[in-house]
Design a protein around this motif. Structure first.
Motif: not given
Length: 170
Positions: A20-22, A36, A40, A42, A85, A140, A144, A147, A156, A159
Protein backbone atom coordinates in the motif's frame (compact mmCIF):
# COMPACT_ATOMS: atom_id res chain seq x y z
CA UNK A 1 14.66 -4.07 -3.05
CA UNK A 2 12.32 -3.35 -0.07
CA UNK A 3 9.25 -4.63 -1.95
CA UNK A 4 11.07 -7.77 -3.09
CA UNK A 5 12.21 -8.37 0.49
CA UNK A 6 8.65 -8.18 1.83
CA UNK A 7 7.24 -10.27 -1.03
CA UNK A 8 9.75 -13.03 -0.17
CA UNK A 9 8.76 -12.82 3.50
CA UNK A 10 5.09 -13.23 2.58
CA UNK A 11 5.25 -15.85 -0.19
CA UNK A 12 3.82 -18.59 2.01
CA UNK A 13 1.40 -16.57 4.17
CA UNK A 14 -2.12 -17.96 3.75
CA UNK A 15 -4.07 -14.69 3.72
CA UNK A 16 -4.41 -11.93 1.11
CA UNK A 17 -2.09 -8.96 1.47
CA UNK A 18 -1.00 -6.06 -0.71
CA UNK A 19 1.62 -3.33 -0.80
CA UNK A 20 0.00 0.00 0.00
CA UNK A 21 0.82 3.70 0.12
CA UNK A 22 3.87 5.12 -1.67
CA UNK A 23 5.49 1.82 -2.65
CA UNK A 24 2.17 0.55 -4.05
CA UNK A 25 1.87 3.66 -6.21
CA UNK A 26 5.48 3.31 -7.33
CA UNK A 27 4.88 -0.31 -8.36
CA UNK A 28 1.95 0.81 -10.47
CA UNK A 29 4.02 3.60 -12.06
CA UNK A 30 6.93 1.21 -12.62
CA UNK A 31 9.59 3.25 -10.82
CA UNK A 32 10.43 4.71 -7.42
CA UNK A 33 9.29 8.32 -7.30
CA UNK A 34 10.69 9.30 -3.91
CA UNK A 35 12.44 7.98 -0.81
CA UNK A 36 10.27 5.74 1.41
CA UNK A 37 11.35 5.21 5.02
CA UNK A 38 8.73 2.52 5.54
CA UNK A 39 6.81 -0.03 3.55
CA UNK A 40 3.06 -0.35 4.09
CA UNK A 41 1.24 -3.65 3.69
CA UNK A 42 -2.54 -3.85 3.89
CA UNK A 43 -4.48 -6.90 5.12
CA UNK A 44 -8.10 -7.53 6.04
CA UNK A 45 -8.67 -6.94 9.75
CA UNK A 46 -10.04 -10.47 10.17
CA UNK A 47 -6.78 -11.95 8.81
CA UNK A 48 -4.52 -10.24 11.32
CA UNK A 49 -3.83 -13.22 13.59
CA UNK A 50 -2.49 -15.66 10.96
CA UNK A 51 -0.64 -12.83 9.18
CA UNK A 52 1.05 -11.50 12.33
CA UNK A 53 1.78 -15.01 13.61
CA UNK A 54 3.51 -15.73 10.29
CA UNK A 55 5.74 -12.66 10.72
CA UNK A 56 6.44 -13.46 14.37
CA UNK A 57 7.55 -16.99 13.41
CA UNK A 58 9.95 -15.40 10.88
CA UNK A 59 11.61 -13.29 13.57
CA UNK A 60 9.74 -10.00 13.22
CA UNK A 61 9.39 -7.75 16.28
CA UNK A 62 5.76 -6.55 16.25
CA UNK A 63 4.39 -3.56 18.14
CA UNK A 64 1.03 -1.82 18.25
CA UNK A 65 1.07 1.99 18.23
CA UNK A 66 -1.40 3.25 20.85
CA UNK A 67 -1.76 6.97 21.53
CA UNK A 68 1.79 7.79 20.47
CA UNK A 69 3.44 4.89 22.33
CA UNK A 70 4.29 1.31 21.43
CA UNK A 71 3.25 -1.88 23.13
CA UNK A 72 4.18 -5.40 22.03
CA UNK A 73 1.65 -7.35 19.96
CA UNK A 74 0.71 -10.51 21.83
CA UNK A 75 0.17 -13.73 19.85
CA UNK A 76 -3.54 -14.51 19.72
CA UNK A 77 -4.50 -10.87 20.30
CA UNK A 78 -7.18 -9.47 17.97
CA UNK A 79 -6.98 -5.71 17.41
CA UNK A 80 -10.29 -3.86 17.19
CA UNK A 81 -10.97 -0.28 16.11
CA UNK A 82 -9.68 2.30 16.87
CA UNK A 83 -6.41 0.34 16.48
CA UNK A 84 -5.59 0.25 12.78
CA UNK A 85 -1.97 -0.84 12.41
CA UNK A 86 0.93 -2.90 13.67
CA UNK A 87 4.58 -1.97 13.16
CA UNK A 88 7.13 -4.63 12.35
CA UNK A 89 10.90 -4.51 12.49
CA UNK A 90 13.70 -6.97 11.90
CA UNK A 91 17.44 -6.34 11.82
CA UNK A 92 17.94 -7.45 8.20
CA UNK A 93 15.18 -5.43 6.52
CA UNK A 94 16.23 -2.85 3.89
CA UNK A 95 13.93 -0.10 5.25
CA UNK A 96 13.07 1.35 8.65
CA UNK A 97 9.58 0.01 9.35
CA UNK A 98 6.96 -2.41 8.05
CA UNK A 99 3.59 -0.74 8.62
CA UNK A 100 0.80 -3.36 8.62
CA UNK A 101 -2.53 -1.65 7.96
CA UNK A 102 -5.79 -3.34 8.96
CA UNK A 103 -8.57 -2.84 6.39
CA UNK A 104 -12.26 -2.83 7.27
CA UNK A 105 -14.92 -4.69 5.28
CA UNK A 106 -18.31 -6.33 5.36
CA UNK A 107 -19.36 -9.38 3.34
CA UNK A 108 -19.17 -7.52 0.02
CA UNK A 109 -17.31 -4.22 0.37
CA UNK A 110 -14.16 -2.61 1.68
CA UNK A 111 -15.21 0.20 4.04
CA UNK A 112 -13.33 3.49 4.44
CA UNK A 113 -12.92 3.70 8.19
CA UNK A 114 -12.83 7.51 8.24
CA UNK A 115 -16.20 7.71 6.44
CA UNK A 116 -18.05 4.36 6.37
CA UNK A 117 -20.42 5.53 3.62
CA UNK A 118 -17.45 5.27 1.23
CA UNK A 119 -17.04 1.70 0.04
CA UNK A 120 -15.56 -0.36 -2.79
CA UNK A 121 -16.30 -3.95 -3.81
CA UNK A 122 -13.79 -6.21 -2.07
CA UNK A 123 -12.74 -7.79 -5.37
CA UNK A 124 -11.47 -4.38 -6.59
CA UNK A 125 -9.38 -3.55 -3.52
CA UNK A 126 -6.29 -5.68 -4.15
CA UNK A 127 -4.82 -5.40 -7.63
CA UNK A 128 -1.50 -6.51 -9.09
CA UNK A 129 1.44 -4.55 -10.49
CA UNK A 130 4.66 -6.15 -11.68
CA UNK A 131 3.65 -9.46 -10.10
CA UNK A 132 3.12 -7.94 -6.64
CA UNK A 133 -0.29 -7.39 -5.02
CA UNK A 134 -0.99 -3.68 -4.46
CA UNK A 135 -3.77 -1.68 -2.86
CA UNK A 136 -6.08 -0.04 -5.37
CA UNK A 137 -4.49 3.40 -5.99
CA UNK A 138 -7.86 5.14 -5.52
CA UNK A 139 -7.90 3.91 -1.91
CA UNK A 140 -4.30 4.96 -1.36
CA UNK A 141 -5.00 8.44 -2.71
CA UNK A 142 -8.16 8.68 -0.59
CA UNK A 143 -6.20 7.93 2.60
CA UNK A 144 -3.45 10.36 1.56
CA UNK A 145 -5.97 13.16 0.91
CA UNK A 146 -6.25 13.93 4.61
CA UNK A 147 -4.18 12.81 7.57
CA UNK A 148 -5.73 13.13 11.03
CA UNK A 149 -8.02 15.99 9.89
CA UNK A 150 -5.09 17.96 8.49
CA UNK A 151 -4.40 18.98 4.93
CA UNK A 152 -2.34 16.50 2.87
CA UNK A 153 1.35 16.33 3.61
CA UNK A 154 3.66 17.52 0.82
CA UNK A 155 4.70 13.97 -0.10
CA UNK A 156 1.04 12.90 -0.25
CA UNK A 157 0.14 15.79 -2.54
CA UNK A 158 3.07 14.89 -4.82
CA UNK A 159 1.96 11.22 -4.81
CA UNK A 160 -1.53 12.32 -5.89
CA UNK A 161 -0.19 14.57 -8.65
CA UNK A 162 2.11 11.79 -9.89
CA UNK A 163 -0.76 9.29 -10.03
CA UNK A 164 -3.48 11.55 -11.45
CA UNK A 165 -2.77 10.85 -15.11
CA UNK A 166 -2.66 7.08 -14.41
CA UNK A 167 -6.09 6.92 -12.75
CA UNK A 168 -9.22 6.30 -14.77
CA UNK A 169 -12.57 7.92 -14.01
CA UNK A 170 -13.78 4.91 -12.02
Amino acid sequence: KPVEFVARELTDVDVPWCVASGWGLDLLLGKPTRYHADLDVCIWRGDQQPFLKHLKMRGWDLHVPVEGKYRPWQEGEFLELPLVQVHGRRDDMPFELLDILLAEHDDVNWIYRREPKITMPKDKVMLEARGIPILNPAITILFKSRTADKEPRGKDQRDFEGMLSSLNRE
